[in-house]
Design a protein around this motif. Structure first.
Motif, mmCIF file in Angstrom:
data_model
loop_
_atom_site.group_PDB
_atom_site.id
_atom_site.type_symbol
_atom_site.label_atom_id
_atom_site.label_comp_id
_atom_site.label_asym_id
_atom_site.label_seq_id
_atom_site.Cartn_x
_atom_site.Cartn_y
_atom_site.Cartn_z
ATOM 1 N N GLU A 194 0.827 -1.202 0.000
ATOM 2 C CA GLU A 194 0.000 0.000 0.000
ATOM 3 C C GLU A 194 0.866 1.259 0.000
ATOM 4 O O GLU A 194 0.583 2.234 -0.710
ATOM 5 C CB GLU A 194 -0.911 -0.016 1.232
ATOM 6 C CG GLU A 194 -1.891 1.120 1.294
ATOM 7 C CD GLU A 194 -2.772 1.060 2.528
ATOM 8 O OE1 GLU A 194 -3.428 2.079 2.813
ATOM 9 O OE2 GLU A 194 -2.818 0.015 3.222
ATOM 10 N N ALA A 195 1.937 1.252 0.778
ATOM 11 C CA ALA A 195 2.853 2.392 0.817
ATOM 12 C C ALA A 195 3.521 2.612 -0.537
ATOM 13 O O ALA A 195 3.652 3.761 -0.991
ATOM 14 C CB ALA A 195 3.903 2.184 1.907
ATOM 15 N N MET A 196 3.935 1.531 -1.192
ATOM 16 C CA MET A 196 4.562 1.646 -2.507
ATOM 17 C C MET A 196 3.582 2.231 -3.518
ATOM 18 O O MET A 196 3.939 3.103 -4.313
ATOM 19 C CB MET A 196 5.072 0.284 -2.982
ATOM 20 C CG MET A 196 5.661 0.316 -4.389
ATOM 21 S SD MET A 196 7.030 1.471 -4.619
ATOM 22 C CE MET A 196 8.302 0.599 -3.765
ATOM 23 N N ASN A 197 2.344 1.759 -3.491
ATOM 24 C CA ASN A 197 1.338 2.295 -4.408
ATOM 25 C C ASN A 197 1.090 3.775 -4.147
ATOM 26 O O ASN A 197 0.946 4.558 -5.088
ATOM 27 C CB ASN A 197 0.034 1.499 -4.306
ATOM 28 C CG ASN A 197 0.152 0.141 -4.960
ATOM 29 O OD1 ASN A 197 0.930 -0.055 -5.878
ATOM 30 N ND2 ASN A 197 -0.626 -0.803 -4.466
ATOM 31 N N ALA A 198 1.054 4.181 -2.888
ATOM 32 C CA ALA A 198 0.864 5.597 -2.556
ATOM 33 C C ALA A 198 2.036 6.435 -3.081
ATOM 34 O O ALA A 198 1.828 7.523 -3.628
ATOM 35 C CB ALA A 198 0.715 5.768 -1.046
#
Length: 150
Positions: free
Chosen positions: A113-117
């Motif tokens: 999720e952090a990478m996508n953000a």
């Protein structure tokens, strides 16, 4: 989240080409300006040409130039194209994952999720957003922009 030098140098090449007013640029010219290896830049120039961002001209008076407008080059899409691996941790790997917690650990989902953000934020910007205001950057690269001071 960390970008490779490959992507960093790709961004630097495009910044340079966006700031250079006219004419073709060369690998030695840009390598000298940034103090980085010509060998690395040569490979990246080929990739940027393959992606359709620059045009290369062979021959004695050859070089390369930006063929897209800076506002057409999306930073997030460029990073996705230049980076070869977004595996932040072992459990992101398609093969070779030996972590016994993969099936029951929520960390992979959180980091995903952090990478996508991270990538979504980059996708909000174009090369044009980076080069404004252009004159201080152009002066830092010795691209002949006149000084604003008397």
């Amino acid at each position: 989240m960390r970008l490779t030098r490959y992507t960093d140098y790709g961004l630097r090449i495009l910044i340079y080409l966006s700031l250079k007013p006219d004419g073709l640029s060369t690998v030695p010219e840009i390598a000298g300006c940034y103090g980085i290896s010509e060998h690395h830049l040569t490979k990246i120039v080929g990739e940027l040409a393959h992606l359709g961002h620059i045009r290369t001209v062979r021959g004695r008076n050859g070089g390369f130039e930006l063929i897209q407008k800076p506002q057409e080059i999306n930073i997030g899409r460029l990073v996705r194209a230049l980076e070869d691996n977004f595996d932040l941790v072992e459990c992101f790997q398609a093969s070779g994952n030996t972590c016994p917690l993969t099936a029951c650990c929520p960390l992979g989902g959180i980091l995903g999720e952090a990478m996508n953000a991270f990538l979504l934020v980059l996708e909000r910007y174009t090369l044009a957003d980076i080069i404004v205001p252009a004159s201080p950057m152009a002066r830092a690269l010795n691209l002949g922009v006149p000084s604003l001071s008397p």
